[in-house]
Write a protein that holds these residues in place. Structure first.
Motif, PDB file in Angstrom:
ATOM      1  N   VAL A 105      17.972  17.370 -39.266  1.00 51.09           N
ATOM      2  CA  VAL A 105      17.117  17.746 -40.391  1.00 51.09           C
ATOM      3  C   VAL A 105      17.851  18.733 -41.292  1.00 51.09           C
ATOM      4  CG1 VAL A 105      15.025  19.005 -41.001  1.00 51.09           C
ATOM      5  CG2 VAL A 105      14.975  17.370 -39.123  1.00 51.09           C
ATOM      6  N   ASN A 106      17.788  18.506 -42.585  1.00 51.05           N
ATOM      7  CA  ASN A 106      18.308  19.481 -43.541  1.00 51.05           C
ATOM      8  C   ASN A 106      17.119  20.284 -44.051  1.00 51.05           C
ATOM      9  OD1 ASN A 106      21.046  18.508 -43.477  1.00 51.05           O
ATOM     10  ND2 ASN A 106      20.288  16.734 -44.602  1.00 51.05           N
ATOM     11  N   ARG A 107      17.279  21.606 -44.159  1.00 48.88           N
ATOM     12  CA  ARG A 107      16.180  22.442 -44.668  1.00 48.88           C
ATOM     13  C   ARG A 107      15.904  22.063 -46.115  1.00 48.88           C
ATOM     14  NH1 ARG A 107      15.359  27.623 -42.644  1.00 48.88           N
ATOM     15  NH2 ARG A 107      15.637  28.439 -44.737  1.00 48.88           N
ATOM     16  N   GLY A 108      14.616  21.944 -46.453  1.00 41.53           N
ATOM     17  CA  GLY A 108      14.328  21.552 -47.836  1.00 41.53           C
ATOM     18  C   GLY A 108      12.861  21.630 -48.169  1.00 41.53           C
ATOM     19  N   ALA A 109      12.528  21.196 -49.392  1.00 42.71           N
ATOM     20  CA  ALA A 109      11.168  21.286 -49.899  1.00 42.71           C
ATOM     21  C   ALA A 109      10.260  20.214 -49.295  1.00 42.71           C
ATOM     22  CB  ALA A 109      11.168  21.161 -51.413  1.00 42.71           C
ATOM     23  N   SER A 110      10.857  19.129 -48.770  1.00 42.29           N
ATOM     24  CA  SER A 110      10.061  18.154 -48.029  1.00 42.29           C
ATOM     25  C   SER A 110      10.701  18.014 -46.655  1.00 42.29           C
ATOM     26  CB  SER A 110      10.023  16.815 -48.753  1.00 42.29           C
ATOM     27  OG  SER A 110      11.327  16.317 -48.892  1.00 42.29           O
ATOM     28  N   PHE A 111       9.938  17.440 -45.712  1.00 40.29           N
ATOM     29  CA  PHE A 111      10.489  17.340 -44.368  1.00 40.29           C
ATOM     30  C   PHE A 111      10.933  15.912 -44.086  1.00 40.29           C
ATOM     31  CE2 PHE A 111      10.369  16.803 -39.792  1.00 40.29           C
ATOM     32  CZ  PHE A 111      11.208  17.845 -39.414  1.00 40.29           C
ATOM     33  N   ALA A 112      12.185  15.760 -43.691  1.00 41.03           N
ATOM     34  CA  ALA A 112      12.747  14.431 -43.463  1.00 41.03           C
ATOM     35  C   ALA A 112      13.739  14.460 -42.312  1.00 41.03           C
ATOM     36  CB  ALA A 112      13.453  13.951 -44.729  1.00 41.03           C
ATOM     37  N   PHE A 113      13.738  13.412 -41.509  1.00 42.09           N
ATOM     38  CA  PHE A 113      14.818  13.217 -40.533  1.00 42.09           C
ATOM     39  C   PHE A 113      15.926  12.513 -41.299  1.00 42.09           C
ATOM     40  CE2 PHE A 113      11.439  12.615 -37.027  1.00 42.09           C
ATOM     41  CZ  PHE A 113      11.487  13.962 -36.707  1.00 42.09           C
ATOM     42  N   ASN A 114      17.152  12.971 -41.160  1.00 48.11           N
ATOM     43  CA  ASN A 114      18.196  12.252 -41.885  1.00 48.11           C
ATOM     44  C   ASN A 114      18.686  11.020 -41.119  1.00 48.11           C
ATOM     45  OD1 ASN A 114      19.999  13.463 -40.147  1.00 48.11           O
ATOM     46  ND2 ASN A 114      20.888  14.831 -41.687  1.00 48.11           N
ATOM     47  N   SER A 115      18.248  10.867 -39.886  1.00 46.59           N
ATOM     48  CA  SER A 115      18.368   9.562 -39.213  1.00 46.59           C
ATOM     49  C   SER A 115      17.331   9.526 -38.098  1.00 46.59           C
ATOM     50  CB  SER A 115      19.781   9.343 -38.670  1.00 46.59           C
ATOM     51  OG  SER A 115      19.946  10.050 -37.479  1.00 46.59           O
ATOM     52  N   THR A 116      16.737   8.357 -37.890  1.00 43.84           N
ATOM     53  CA  THR A 116      15.674   8.270 -36.887  1.00 43.84           C
ATOM     54  C   THR A 116      16.226   7.766 -35.554  1.00 43.84           C
ATOM     55  OG1 THR A 116      15.183   6.198 -38.024  1.00 43.84           O
ATOM     56  CG2 THR A 116      13.587   7.960 -38.259  1.00 43.84           C
ATOM     57  N   VAL A 117      15.613   8.232 -34.478  1.00 45.24           N
ATOM     58  CA  VAL A 117      15.897   7.689 -33.144  1.00 45.24           C
ATOM     59  C   VAL A 117      14.632   6.972 -32.669  1.00 45.24           C
ATOM     60  CG1 VAL A 117      17.625   9.429 -32.589  1.00 45.24           C
ATOM     61  CG2 VAL A 117      15.251   9.833 -31.961  1.00 45.24           C
ATOM     62  N   TYR A 118      14.766   6.139 -31.659  1.00 41.15           N
ATOM     63  CA  TYR A 118      13.647   5.287 -31.256  1.00 41.15           C
ATOM     64  C   TYR A 118      12.419   6.096 -30.840  1.00 41.15           C
ATOM     65  CZ  TYR A 118      11.102   1.355 -29.420  1.00 41.15           C
ATOM     66  OH  TYR A 118      10.145   0.407 -29.213  1.00 41.15           O
ATOM     67  N   THR A 119      12.665   7.218 -30.144  1.00 41.14           N
ATOM     68  CA  THR A 119      11.538   8.004 -29.629  1.00 41.14           C
ATOM     69  C   THR A 119      10.847   8.834 -30.712  1.00 41.14           C
ATOM     70  OG1 THR A 119      13.192   9.603 -28.943  1.00 41.14           O
ATOM     71  CG2 THR A 119      12.312   8.153 -27.235  1.00 41.14           C
ATOM     72  N   ASP A 120      11.289   8.740 -31.963  1.00 42.22           N
ATOM     73  CA  ASP A 120      10.571   9.412 -33.050  1.00 42.22           C
ATOM     74  C   ASP A 120       9.247   8.727 -33.351  1.00 42.22           C
ATOM     75  OD1 ASP A 120      12.490  11.355 -33.502  1.00 42.22           O
ATOM     76  OD2 ASP A 120      13.547  10.170 -35.022  1.00 42.22           O
ATOM     77  N   LYS A 121       9.074   7.488 -32.895  1.00 44.64           N
ATOM     78  CA  LYS A 121       7.849   6.774 -33.245  1.00 44.64           C
ATOM     79  C   LYS A 121       6.642   7.467 -32.621  1.00 44.64           C
ATOM     80  CE  LYS A 121       7.785   3.349 -29.584  1.00 44.64           C
ATOM     81  NZ  LYS A 121       7.750   1.961 -29.221  1.00 44.64           N
ATOM     82  N   GLY A 122       5.550   7.503 -33.371  1.00 37.34           N
ATOM     83  CA  GLY A 122       4.358   8.158 -32.858  1.00 37.34           C
ATOM     84  C   GLY A 122       3.558   8.805 -33.971  1.00 37.34           C
ATOM     85  N   LEU A 123       2.579   9.584 -33.531  1.00 45.41           N
ATOM     86  CA  LEU A 123       1.637  10.191 -34.467  1.00 45.41           C
ATOM     87  C   LEU A 123       2.062  11.620 -34.813  1.00 45.41           C
ATOM     88  CD1 LEU A 123      -1.121   9.890 -35.920  1.00 45.41           C
ATOM     89  CD2 LEU A 123      -2.177  10.782 -33.836  1.00 45.41           C
ATOM     90  N   TYR A 124       2.058  11.944 -36.092  1.00 48.56           N
ATOM     91  CA  TYR A 124       2.412  13.280 -36.582  1.00 48.56           C
ATOM     92  C   TYR A 124       1.234  13.824 -37.375  1.00 48.56           C
ATOM     93  CZ  TYR A 124       7.205  12.104 -35.330  1.00 48.56           C
ATOM     94  OH  TYR A 124       8.336  11.760 -34.635  1.00 48.56           O
ATOM     95  N   VAL A 125       0.981  15.109 -37.196  1.00 46.31           N
ATOM     96  CA  VAL A 125      -0.116  15.728 -37.945  1.00 46.31           C
ATOM     97  C   VAL A 125       0.442  16.871 -38.777  1.00 46.31           C
ATOM     98  CG1 VAL A 125      -2.316  16.936 -37.806  1.00 46.31           C
ATOM     99  CG2 VAL A 125      -1.811  15.090 -36.209  1.00 46.31           C
ATOM    100  N   LEU A 126       0.199  16.776 -40.067  1.00 45.56           N
ATOM    101  CA  LEU A 126       0.646  17.807 -40.993  1.00 45.56           C
ATOM    102  C   LEU A 126      -0.534  18.711 -41.312  1.00 45.56           C
ATOM    103  CD1 LEU A 126       2.581  18.944 -43.250  1.00 45.56           C
ATOM    104  CD2 LEU A 126       1.595  17.195 -44.737  1.00 45.56           C
TER     105      LEU A 126
END
Ligand SMILES: *[C@@H]1O[C@H](CO)[C@@H](O)[C@H](O)[C@H]1NC(C)=O
Ligand SMILES: *[C@@H]1O[C@H](CO)[C@@H](O)[C@H](O)[C@H]1NC(C)=O
Length: 290
Positions: A75-96
């Protein structure tokens, strides 16, 4: 019986709670929707909701998102939140959570394969689905819907301007819902996703779920060889030397024959680019090399 009921309840709750669904090809970057919209000065947190626990993914302070320890190398620090590459176990539910607002995002990480097509040629992006309780088949490019087939009426709805450019394989009855692009243009390059829907919700992904389409531009290619994928991330020194030797010798021969310099330059630039690939080659036909 109780187990089945529980599974159904979980699936229904997942569908119901999926405020926004985002899909991404394994290894590609993904930005979490809404993370750029929290008001300035408002504290914000992004949590990952697992089956048994909830964990912090990132928090925002003074308008900048910072990742939790587990994610800091992607992750790069920034104004929005982004993974710069995804891994398989990233799948799932996220709550902001932004102040008192809460937004849910379900992230699908799907595995696809790569296809390379010459500009101007037709392309067929494979997708097979054999769903029993499915009423629509959808093709998307990124997060945008390209077309949707209504299985009961057989009618296909296209996004504006795509009618005539796209079609579906005529073998739908055999489970073949491959997408056919009549004539590929450079802007068609991208990630394509294929899925089956029931009652307005995504029911299952196709097989394969996604295709990363690379469009090879029409410039002349004197060698007649184009790598469709790069086998490994790093090219060994020996291979580099080999490539360079071929480049130098061929360049000398071509030069002596007297090819105009502009063609020579174009070809030289292409040969330099070819062995590296830009982030492609991360996928194999059946999965990712990770
Ligand atoms: C991904 O993020 C990490 C951590 O911020 C950074 O070091 C790395 O260079 C990034 N990679 C890409 C491809 O942006
Ligand atoms: C699909 O077609 C059927 C029959 O024409 C229609 O009743 C139904 O509403 C359509 N579904 C969608 C999602 O448009």
């Amino acid at each position: 019986m109780a187990v089945i009921q529980l599974v159904v309840a979980i699936i229904l709750s997942l569908i119901a709670t999926c405020g926004k669904c985002v899909h991404v090809l394994l290894g590609d970057p993904v930005t979490f929707p809404g993370t750029e919209n929290c008001l300035t000065g408002e504290p914000a947190k992004l949590h990952r909701v697992g089956e048994h626990s909830t964990s912090l993914v990132a928090h925002r302070e003074q308008g900048v998102w910072s990742p939790a320890w587990d994610y800091k190398d992607r992750v790069n620090r920034g104004a929005s939140f982004a993974f710069n590459s995804t891994v398989y176990t990233d799948k799932g539910l996220y709550v902001l959570g932004c102040g008192s607002r809460e937004e849910r995002t379900y992230l699908y990480v799907v595995i696809g394969f790569e296809a390379s097509v010459n500009e101007g040629e037709p392309a067929k992006l494979m997708c097979y689905i054999s769903g029993q309780h499915v009423d629509a088949i959808r093709w998307e490019k990124g997060q945008e819907t390209l077309l949707e087939l209504n299985l009961s009426s057989g009618e296909i709805q296209y996004a504006p301007g795509l009618d005539g450019k796209l079609s579906l394989s005529p073998d739908g009855k055999l489970g073949d819902y491959s997408l056919i692009l009549n004539q590929v243009l450079s802007e068609d390059q991208g990630d394509y996703f294929c899925s089956a829907h029931a009652n307005g919700a995504r029911e299952q992904w196709g097989e394969p779920a996604a295709v990363k389409l690379r469009v090879i531009s029409k410039k002349p290619d004197p060698m007649g060889t184009r790598p469709t994928r790069t086998p490994t991330k790093s090219v060994t020194k020996g291979e580099h030397m080999g490539t360079w030797a071929i480049v130098v010798i061929t360049a000398a021969v071509v030069f002596l024959i007297g090819v105009p310099p502009s063609i020579l330059l174009g070809w030289y630039l292409k040969s330099r680019r070819a062995p590296h690939g830009s982030g492609v080659g991360r996928y194999t036909v059946c999965g990712a090399i990770r």
